[in-house]
Design a protein around this motif. Structure first.
Motif, PDB file in Angstrom:
ATOM      1  N   UNK A 193      17.148   0.947 -30.366  1.00  0.00           N
ATOM      2  CA  UNK A 193      17.131   1.570 -28.936  1.00  0.00           C
ATOM      3  C   UNK A 193      16.828   2.955 -29.332  1.00  0.00           C
ATOM      4  N   UNK A 194      15.512   3.328 -28.926  1.00  0.00           N
ATOM      5  CA  UNK A 194      14.790   4.477 -29.102  1.00  0.00           C
ATOM      6  C   UNK A 194      15.265   5.595 -28.256  1.00  0.00           C
ATOM      7  N   UNK A 195      15.689   6.481 -28.983  1.00  0.00           N
ATOM      8  CA  UNK A 195      16.409   7.918 -28.325  1.00  0.00           C
ATOM      9  C   UNK A 195      15.496   8.678 -27.420  1.00  0.00           C
ATOM     10  N   UNK A 196      15.788   8.682 -26.154  1.00  0.00           N
ATOM     11  CA  UNK A 196      15.071   9.466 -25.133  1.00  0.00           C
ATOM     12  C   UNK A 196      14.056   8.459 -24.435  1.00  0.00           C
ATOM     13  N   UNK A 197      14.049   7.496 -24.774  1.00  0.00           N
ATOM     14  CA  UNK A 197      12.866   6.541 -24.027  1.00  0.00           C
ATOM     15  C   UNK A 197      13.738   5.307 -23.696  1.00  0.00           C
ATOM     16  N   UNK A 198      13.292   4.589 -22.551  1.00  0.00           N
ATOM     17  CA  UNK A 198      13.822   3.414 -21.977  1.00  0.00           C
ATOM     18  C   UNK A 198      13.183   2.094 -22.773  1.00  0.00           C
ATOM     19  N   UNK A 199      13.398   2.026 -23.952  1.00  0.00           N
ATOM     20  CA  UNK A 199      12.714   1.107 -24.794  1.00  0.00           C
ATOM     21  C   UNK A 199      13.422   0.541 -25.812  1.00  0.00           C
ATOM     22  N   UNK A 200      13.569  -0.812 -25.982  1.00  0.00           N
ATOM     23  CA  UNK A 200      14.399  -1.262 -27.127  1.00  0.00           C
ATOM     24  C   UNK A 200      13.534  -2.420 -27.770  1.00  0.00           C
ATOM     25  N   UNK A 201      13.704  -2.406 -29.134  1.00  0.00           N
ATOM     26  CA  UNK A 201      13.083  -3.410 -30.040  1.00  0.00           C
ATOM     27  C   UNK A 201      13.972  -4.057 -30.660  1.00  0.00           C
ATOM     28  N   UNK A 202      13.718  -5.568 -30.757  1.00  0.00           N
ATOM     29  CA  UNK A 202      14.660  -6.269 -31.555  1.00  0.00           C
ATOM     30  C   UNK A 202      14.132  -6.834 -32.487  1.00  0.00           C
ATOM     31  N   UNK A 203      14.438  -6.204 -33.943  1.00  0.00           N
ATOM     32  CA  UNK A 203      14.241  -6.788 -35.278  1.00  0.00           C
ATOM     33  C   UNK A 203      14.622  -8.198 -35.687  1.00  0.00           C
ATOM     34  N   UNK A 204      13.794  -9.109 -35.928  1.00  0.00           N
ATOM     35  CA  UNK A 204      14.339 -10.442 -35.975  1.00  0.00           C
ATOM     36  C   UNK A 204      13.777 -10.847 -37.611  1.00  0.00           C
ATOM     37  N   UNK A 205      14.717 -11.333 -38.451  1.00  0.00           N
ATOM     38  CA  UNK A 205      14.649 -11.863 -39.691  1.00  0.00           C
ATOM     39  C   UNK A 205      14.301 -13.135 -39.711  1.00  0.00           C
ATOM     40  N   UNK A 206      13.842 -13.798 -41.016  1.00  0.00           N
ATOM     41  CA  UNK A 206      13.455 -15.143 -40.938  1.00  0.00           C
ATOM     42  C   UNK A 206      14.743 -16.001 -41.070  1.00  0.00           C
ATOM     43  N   UNK A 207      14.738 -17.097 -40.766  1.00  0.00           N
ATOM     44  CA  UNK A 207      16.258 -18.039 -40.413  1.00  0.00           C
ATOM     45  C   UNK A 207      16.574 -18.281 -41.741  1.00  0.00           C
ATOM     46  N   UNK A 208      17.851 -17.711 -42.056  1.00  0.00           N
ATOM     47  CA  UNK A 208      18.567 -18.377 -43.026  1.00  0.00           C
ATOM     48  C   UNK A 208      18.830 -19.959 -43.153  1.00  0.00           C
ATOM     49  N   UNK A 209      18.537 -20.748 -42.070  1.00  0.00           N
ATOM     50  CA  UNK A 209      18.965 -22.126 -42.383  1.00  0.00           C
ATOM     51  C   UNK A 209      17.866 -23.010 -43.170  1.00  0.00           C
ATOM     52  N   UNK A 210      16.872 -22.223 -43.504  1.00  0.00           N
ATOM     53  CA  UNK A 210      15.745 -23.129 -44.212  1.00  0.00           C
ATOM     54  C   UNK A 210      14.286 -22.550 -43.855  1.00  0.00           C
ATOM     55  N   UNK A 211      13.524 -23.079 -44.188  1.00  0.00           N
ATOM     56  CA  UNK A 211      11.990 -22.700 -44.145  1.00  0.00           C
ATOM     57  C   UNK A 211      11.586 -22.398 -42.689  1.00  0.00           C
ATOM     58  N   UNK A 212      11.239 -21.020 -42.464  1.00  0.00           N
ATOM     59  CA  UNK A 212      11.066 -20.663 -41.198  1.00  0.00           C
ATOM     60  C   UNK A 212       9.354 -20.468 -40.986  1.00  0.00           C
ATOM     61  N   UNK A 213       8.743 -21.536 -40.049  1.00  0.00           N
ATOM     62  CA  UNK A 213       7.320 -21.511 -39.762  1.00  0.00           C
ATOM     63  C   UNK A 213       6.970 -20.131 -39.038  1.00  0.00           C
ATOM     64  N   UNK A 214       7.655 -19.359 -38.250  1.00  0.00           N
ATOM     65  CA  UNK A 214       7.446 -18.188 -37.774  1.00  0.00           C
ATOM     66  C   UNK A 214       7.420 -16.745 -38.493  1.00  0.00           C
ATOM     67  N   UNK A 215       8.444 -16.880 -39.135  1.00  0.00           N
ATOM     68  CA  UNK A 215       8.737 -15.439 -40.108  1.00  0.00           C
ATOM     69  C   UNK A 215       8.749 -15.991 -41.306  1.00  0.00           C
ATOM     70  N   UNK A 216       7.904 -15.219 -42.478  1.00  0.00           N
ATOM     71  CA  UNK A 216       7.960 -15.808 -43.870  1.00  0.00           C
ATOM     72  C   UNK A 216       8.891 -14.669 -44.496  1.00  0.00           C
ATOM     73  N   UNK A 217       9.516 -15.107 -45.725  1.00  0.00           N
ATOM     74  CA  UNK A 217      10.456 -14.257 -46.215  1.00  0.00           C
ATOM     75  C   UNK A 217       9.421 -12.789 -46.554  1.00  0.00           C
ATOM     76  N   UNK A 218      10.376 -11.745 -46.377  1.00  0.00           N
ATOM     77  CA  UNK A 218       9.907 -10.409 -46.797  1.00  0.00           C
ATOM     78  C   UNK A 218       9.328  -9.843 -45.648  1.00  0.00           C
ATOM     79  N   UNK A 219       9.025 -10.611 -44.508  1.00  0.00           N
ATOM     80  CA  UNK A 219       8.389 -10.273 -43.180  1.00  0.00           C
ATOM     81  C   UNK A 219       9.674  -9.993 -42.142  1.00  0.00           C
TER      82      UNK A 219
END
Length: 359
Positions: A193-219
């Protein structure tokens, strides 16, 4: 009438009632009894008791139970507990109690060869008004306790350091983000939640359930929202050091870290709970281990000396029966007469053995 009841034990003593009562009184006092003697026309009455204050153990036990219930009711209103207090490694978060903030200087985890956690610990620093007031390396069963507030090591997970700059290049956010929640695809996620701004960013990590086709490890994937809109203005998957611009801001994924999950509690009723528990143990112990013993005796004139009758009222166990028999046997010995088996009212007396007169 008391000594006519069933259960009365009696023995003949070759001594006058006063002497017999004195012998019995001494024997009872030697066994720890308090003895009160009164003399009447019909003989000498004795009352004896032991552990007389132990009967209050029942009262103490009941009071402690009521105190525990009241403490539980009050504690539910005045206590505080946060089972999901998360702090990224190297970051500081306000606790919300007593002006405290918590900073995790470092976090370490050890694993078995199977991949299961073996041990995890946090170097936790407590700050009050910006000054350090306590520090400890905490583990699951080794909390940090300060001013009635306890911090327990509970869980851990991934975190990401994100930097946000405005159009002029000024840094408006630079901190760790705990990815302590999960998306529908079992991906760790955490908000910025950016201070002083009405902006919210969600940070998403790779799935812990197995291989993630959208997000690679380290991304990390950033989903940026502006205002109350449920549609992101930008979605981008970033490698470490990359950035994305949206809503007049630049978001940079700096690097990966870990967060520590803490359980924070404060319960001012704990001392009262310990007190009530101690009282309960004392009360139960007093009732079970030190039962109150009460005994009444009457020494009255009889042929050849006196007859001593003894009775107890209430619950009676085998140890008390044995004690009464020993007392009566002790009474019959000093005079040198033949010891007579104690008589119990309500049963047929045993035949008496009489000594022949000396020639």
């Amino acid at each position: 009438a008391l000594f006519d009841r069933a259960g009365t034990e009696s023995v003949d003593v070759a001594a006058d009632p006063r002497t017999a009562a004195a012998i019995l009184r001494g024997a009872l006092a030697a066994r720890g009894h308090r003895v009160i003697a009164t003399e009447h026309v019909g003989g000498v009455h004795l009352y004896a008791d032991r552990f007389r204050y132990a009967r209050f153990g029942s009262l103490v036990g009941h009071v402690s139970l009521v105190l525990l219930l009241l403490t539980a009711a009050v504690g539910s209103r005045v206590s505080y507990a946060d089972d999901g207090f998360v702090v990224p490694e190297g970051s500081t978060r306000e606790v919300g109690l007593a002006g405290l903030s918590a900073r995790v200087a470092s976090f370490e985890a050890e694993y078995y060869t199977t991949g299961q956690p073996k041990d995890f610990r946090s170097d936790l620093i407590l700050l009050r008004d910006g000054s350090e007031v306590a520090r400890k390396t905490i583990r699951v069963n080794e909390p940090l306790d300060y001013d009635g507030v306890r911090f327990y090591q509970s869980f851990f997970g991934p975190a990401a350091v994100v930097r946000v700059t405005d159009s002029s290049g000024a840094v408006v956010f630079d901190d760790g983000v705990a990815l302590a929640w999960r998306t529908d695809g079992d991906r760790p996620v955490g908000p910025v939640r950016v201070p002083g701004r009405d902006v919210t960013a969600y940070v998403v990590a790779p799935s812990a359930a197995g291989r993630d086709t959208l997000i690679s490890p380290g991304e990390m994937r950033l989903e940026i929202y502006e205002g109350a809109s449920d549609r992101p203005v930008k979605m981008e998957t970033l490698a470490q050091g990359e950035d994305v611009s949206a809503a007049g801001l630049t978001f940079t994924f700096v690097r990966e870290k870990q967060f520590t999950g803490l359980r924070v509690t404060r319960d001012p009723t704990v001392p009262v709970i310990w007190l009530a528990s101690a009282l309960l143990v004392i009360g139960v112990t007093a009732v079970l281990v030190f039962p109150t013993r009460r005994l009444w005796a009457l020494a009255r004139p009889a042929a050849g000396g006196s007859r001593v009758a003894v009775i107890t009222v209430g619950r009676r166990d085998s140890s008390q029966d044995d004690e009464i028999k020993e007392l009566l046997a002790q009474l019959s010995r000093p005079a040198g007469a033949q010891t007579e088996a104690p008589r119990r009212r309500g049963r047929a007396p045993a035949p008496e053995a009489r000594a022949l007169p000396e020639q």
